[in-house]
Design a protein around this motif. Sequence first.
Motif, PDB file in Angstrom:
ATOM      1  N   SER A 231      -6.553   2.352  -3.160  1.00  0.00           N
ATOM      2  CA  SER A 231      -7.258   2.783  -4.381  1.00  0.00           C
ATOM      3  C   SER A 231      -8.689   3.216  -4.075  1.00  0.00           C
ATOM      4  O   SER A 231      -9.306   2.648  -3.179  1.00  0.00           O
ATOM      5  CB  SER A 231      -7.312   1.627  -5.371  1.00  0.00           C
ATOM      6  OG  SER A 231      -6.033   1.134  -5.574  1.00  0.00           O
ATOM      7  N   PRO A 232      -9.224   4.184  -4.802  1.00  0.00           N
ATOM      8  CA  PRO A 232      -8.669   4.883  -5.958  1.00  0.00           C
ATOM      9  C   PRO A 232      -7.734   6.049  -5.634  1.00  0.00           C
ATOM     10  O   PRO A 232      -7.262   6.706  -6.552  1.00  0.00           O
ATOM     11  CB  PRO A 232      -9.925   5.390  -6.669  1.00  0.00           C
ATOM     12  CG  PRO A 232     -10.920   5.587  -5.578  1.00  0.00           C
ATOM     13  CD  PRO A 232     -10.633   4.548  -4.549  1.00  0.00           C
ATOM     14  N   GLY A 233      -7.473   6.315  -4.361  1.00  0.00           N
ATOM     15  CA  GLY A 233      -6.378   7.235  -4.078  1.00  0.00           C
ATOM     16  C   GLY A 233      -6.744   8.595  -3.499  1.00  0.00           C
ATOM     17  O   GLY A 233      -5.906   9.490  -3.478  1.00  0.00           O
ATOM     18  N   SER A 258       1.712   2.327  -1.512  1.00  0.00           N
ATOM     19  CA  SER A 258       0.251   2.373  -1.514  1.00  0.00           C
ATOM     20  C   SER A 258      -0.294   1.077  -2.092  1.00  0.00           C
ATOM     21  O   SER A 258      -0.275   0.864  -3.298  1.00  0.00           O
ATOM     22  CB  SER A 258      -0.234   3.583  -2.322  1.00  0.00           C
ATOM     23  OG  SER A 258       0.182   4.758  -1.671  1.00  0.00           O
ATOM     24  N   VAL A 259      -0.742   0.199  -1.199  1.00  0.00           N
ATOM     25  CA  VAL A 259      -1.098  -1.167  -1.585  1.00  0.00           C
ATOM     26  C   VAL A 259      -2.598  -1.331  -1.820  1.00  0.00           C
ATOM     27  O   VAL A 259      -3.397  -0.779  -1.057  1.00  0.00           O
ATOM     28  CB  VAL A 259      -0.785  -2.159  -0.424  1.00  0.00           C
ATOM     29  CG1 VAL A 259      -0.760  -3.602  -0.928  1.00  0.00           C
ATOM     30  CG2 VAL A 259       0.471  -1.792   0.289  1.00  0.00           C
ATOM     31  N   ASP A 260      -2.931  -2.114  -2.830  1.00  0.00           N
ATOM     32  CA  ASP A 260      -4.321  -2.544  -2.979  1.00  0.00           C
ATOM     33  C   ASP A 260      -4.322  -3.964  -3.512  1.00  0.00           C
ATOM     34  O   ASP A 260      -3.370  -4.385  -4.166  1.00  0.00           O
ATOM     35  CB  ASP A 260      -5.113  -1.615  -3.903  1.00  0.00           C
ATOM     36  CG  ASP A 260      -6.600  -1.659  -3.586  1.00  0.00           C
ATOM     37  OD1 ASP A 260      -7.097  -0.750  -2.896  1.00  0.00           O
ATOM     38  OD2 ASP A 260      -7.260  -2.630  -4.011  1.00  0.00           O
ATOM     39  N   ILE A 300      -4.467   1.977   7.409  1.00  0.00           N
ATOM     40  CA  ILE A 300      -5.300   0.904   6.836  1.00  0.00           C
ATOM     41  C   ILE A 300      -6.691   1.465   6.575  1.00  0.00           C
ATOM     42  O   ILE A 300      -7.423   1.795   7.508  1.00  0.00           O
ATOM     43  CB  ILE A 300      -5.382  -0.316   7.777  1.00  0.00           C
ATOM     44  CG1 ILE A 300      -3.989  -0.921   7.978  1.00  0.00           C
ATOM     45  CG2 ILE A 300      -6.342  -1.364   7.216  1.00  0.00           C
ATOM     46  CD1 ILE A 300      -3.949  -2.147   8.881  1.00  0.00           C
ATOM     47  N   ASP A 301      -7.021   1.616   5.288  1.00  0.00           N
ATOM     48  CA  ASP A 301      -8.371   2.061   4.918  1.00  0.00           C
ATOM     49  C   ASP A 301      -9.073   0.811   4.411  1.00  0.00           C
ATOM     50  O   ASP A 301      -9.018   0.489   3.228  1.00  0.00           O
ATOM     51  CB  ASP A 301      -8.269   3.144   3.834  1.00  0.00           C
ATOM     52  CG  ASP A 301      -9.594   3.848   3.633  1.00  0.00           C
ATOM     53  OD1 ASP A 301     -10.435   3.797   4.542  1.00  0.00           O
ATOM     54  OD2 ASP A 301      -9.790   4.450   2.571  1.00  0.00           O
ATOM     55  N   ALA A 302      -9.693   0.105   5.335  1.00  0.00           N
ATOM     56  CA  ALA A 302     -10.125  -1.265   5.054  1.00  0.00           C
ATOM     57  C   ALA A 302     -11.438  -1.324   4.254  1.00  0.00           C
ATOM     58  O   ALA A 302     -12.258  -0.410   4.342  1.00  0.00           O
ATOM     59  CB  ALA A 302     -10.296  -1.996   6.381  1.00  0.00           C
TER      60      ALA A 302
HETATM   61  C1  LIG Z   1     -12.364   1.918   1.311  1.00  0.00           C
HETATM   62  S1  LIG Z   1     -11.564   1.416  -0.122  1.00  0.00           S
HETATM   63  C2  LIG Z   1     -10.183   2.453  -0.179  1.00  0.00           C
HETATM   64  C3  LIG Z   1     -10.415   3.893  -0.560  1.00  0.00           C
HETATM   65  C4  LIG Z   1      -9.122   4.664  -0.724  1.00  0.00           C
HETATM   66  N1  LIG Z   1      -8.267   4.560   0.442  1.00  0.00           N
HETATM   67  C5  LIG Z   1      -9.341   6.114  -1.047  1.00  0.00           C
HETATM   68  O1  LIG Z   1      -9.241   6.941  -0.124  1.00  0.00           O
HETATM   69  O2  LIG Z   1      -9.604   6.443  -2.204  1.00  0.00           O
HETATM   70  C6  LIG Z   1     -10.847  -0.109   0.391  1.00  0.00           C
HETATM   71  C7  LIG Z   1      -9.850  -0.701  -0.568  1.00  0.00           C
HETATM   72  O3  LIG Z   1      -9.251  -1.832   0.063  1.00  0.00           O
HETATM   73  C8  LIG Z   1      -8.879  -2.748  -0.945  1.00  0.00           C
HETATM   74  N2  LIG Z   1      -8.588  -4.054  -0.301  1.00  0.00           N
HETATM   75  C9  LIG Z   1      -9.444  -5.027   0.063  1.00  0.00           C
HETATM   76  N3  LIG Z   1      -8.777  -6.043   0.654  1.00  0.00           N
HETATM   77  C10 LIG Z   1      -7.471  -5.694   0.673  1.00  0.00           C
HETATM   78  C11 LIG Z   1      -6.282  -6.327   1.131  1.00  0.00           C
HETATM   79  N4  LIG Z   1      -6.302  -7.532   1.720  1.00  0.00           N
HETATM   80  N5  LIG Z   1      -5.099  -5.689   0.968  1.00  0.00           N
HETATM   81  C12 LIG Z   1      -5.058  -4.473   0.373  1.00  0.00           C
HETATM   82  N6  LIG Z   1      -6.141  -3.834  -0.095  1.00  0.00           N
HETATM   83  C13 LIG Z   1      -7.344  -4.421   0.059  1.00  0.00           C
HETATM   84  C14 LIG Z   1     -10.064  -2.711  -1.894  1.00  0.00           C
HETATM   85  O4  LIG Z   1      -9.708  -3.178  -3.175  1.00  0.00           O
HETATM   86  C15 LIG Z   1     -10.421  -1.212  -1.884  1.00  0.00           C
HETATM   87  O5  LIG Z   1      -9.802  -0.548  -2.943  1.00  0.00           O
END
Ligand SMILES: C[S@@+](CC[C@H](N)C(=O)[O-])C[C@H]1O[C@@H](n2cnc3c(N)ncnc32)[C@H](O)[C@@H]1O
Length: 420
Positions: A231-233, A258-260, A300-302
Amino acid sequence: MSITNSRLYAFKTLKRIIYQGAYLHLVTKYVNLSGRDRAFFKLIVNLVLKSGYKLFEKLSKEKLSKSEIIALMMVFVELKLLRKERYVVFSQYKTLPEKDFSEKRFLKALTKFENEKSLIKNDISLPNFIVDQIINSKLDISGFTRNFISTPLTGFFILSRTEKTLDLLKSLSGKLYPGKIFKNYYYTESFSEVLEILPQDSYIVISESSMLSVLLLNPKPGEKIIEVGASPGGKSVFLEYILKDYKDKLNRLKKIISVDISKNRISALKKTCEKYNLKLISPTLYTEKTVFDVSDKILIDAPCSGLSTLGSKPDIIFHLKESDIKLLAKKQEDILNFYKDFIKVKGKLVYSVCTFTEMEGKIQIEKFLHKNKNFKTFEGVLSSKYINQDIIIKNGMLDIDWVALSLEPFFICCLEKVDE
Ligand SMILES: C[S@@+](CC[C@H](N)C(=O)[O-])C[C@H]1O[C@@H](n2cnc3c(N)ncnc32)[C@H](O)[C@@H]1O
């Protein structure tokens, strides 16, 4: 003379960002100002956040209220960077209608600090621990800070290649600069004007750095893919775009998980799916009961310190604490350890963070590889119809001079599972 609307809005916004942890992009979104007032509001908020940290540290040691500190930072930005007349600026701020604001104390502090205008930086003023992080990461510090103080050029990727969109782009061509890596990517200084003309689902506002992690994953029809931290995608949109571009293999496409972990952010992802009519993205809220299939590829977009995005999010300077980096690195380590088991042999894992700290990037991956001998870094060449030139992948990473290209220096690394 009373304080103008734009200054008062900027003052209140800065107070919320600096003292209550509000996010710049959220607070400024709904500001009810138009034209020149709005432009001045944005300018002063950005300049105070980017240039004022050292002055903030100094003022915080004085007996001053929060309102007085914010007003003083604004005054010094107006005097030094905007070169305003001294008497105009003084008379504006001394009328601030705040309970914790004393005109007498404010004017006294102004006199005391007037000769310390140099604490307001022409480029960027950072807490020492962030400077140390830049030095440790071996980024070219002057190039890096230069990129960040200039108004960020805002970019977008064109998703639709219909005749109508192409005509519109042609009509806008004088206002657009080409992408540095991607074709069909544009930068512009007239962002809102340009985007108003284009149909809403014909483009996505995303950085080229963000798109690179998806490209490195190289999603293909038939593959099982998990996207973690979705998220937000932004990346989900590009993932689906690439997959749907395999026009002759549409029947082989599989849903992307697509996990969050955040409920609110999953709602934001669902909205993105609606806006772009995404059919492959399956927004999945992570709970302890969520089960995952062993998959071909995982992106993984951490969650991270976000330091590479300082240009557009200077509020990070005031929000991030040194201890946060360690906590975030631990979160990233846990995420990597959890998802590594859901990759099949010969599968790929792309790890991406929008920061440059070694702890969240290089050291994180070295630690992972040390503990998981069944993974190795991916080596090769990234060749794609979406980019202007092939990119070499060395030690799992894209061989790009991020700072020279004025790209946000993300840490993106591709690993392969070689054994069970
Ligand atoms: C950098 S943002 C992602 C941005 C997104 N990929 C985009 O391109 O719009 C990191 C996301 O990781 C989520 N997050 C944090 N810990 C997580 C976990 N253990 N498992 C899955 N998601 C996690 C957060 O809620 C946040 O939405």
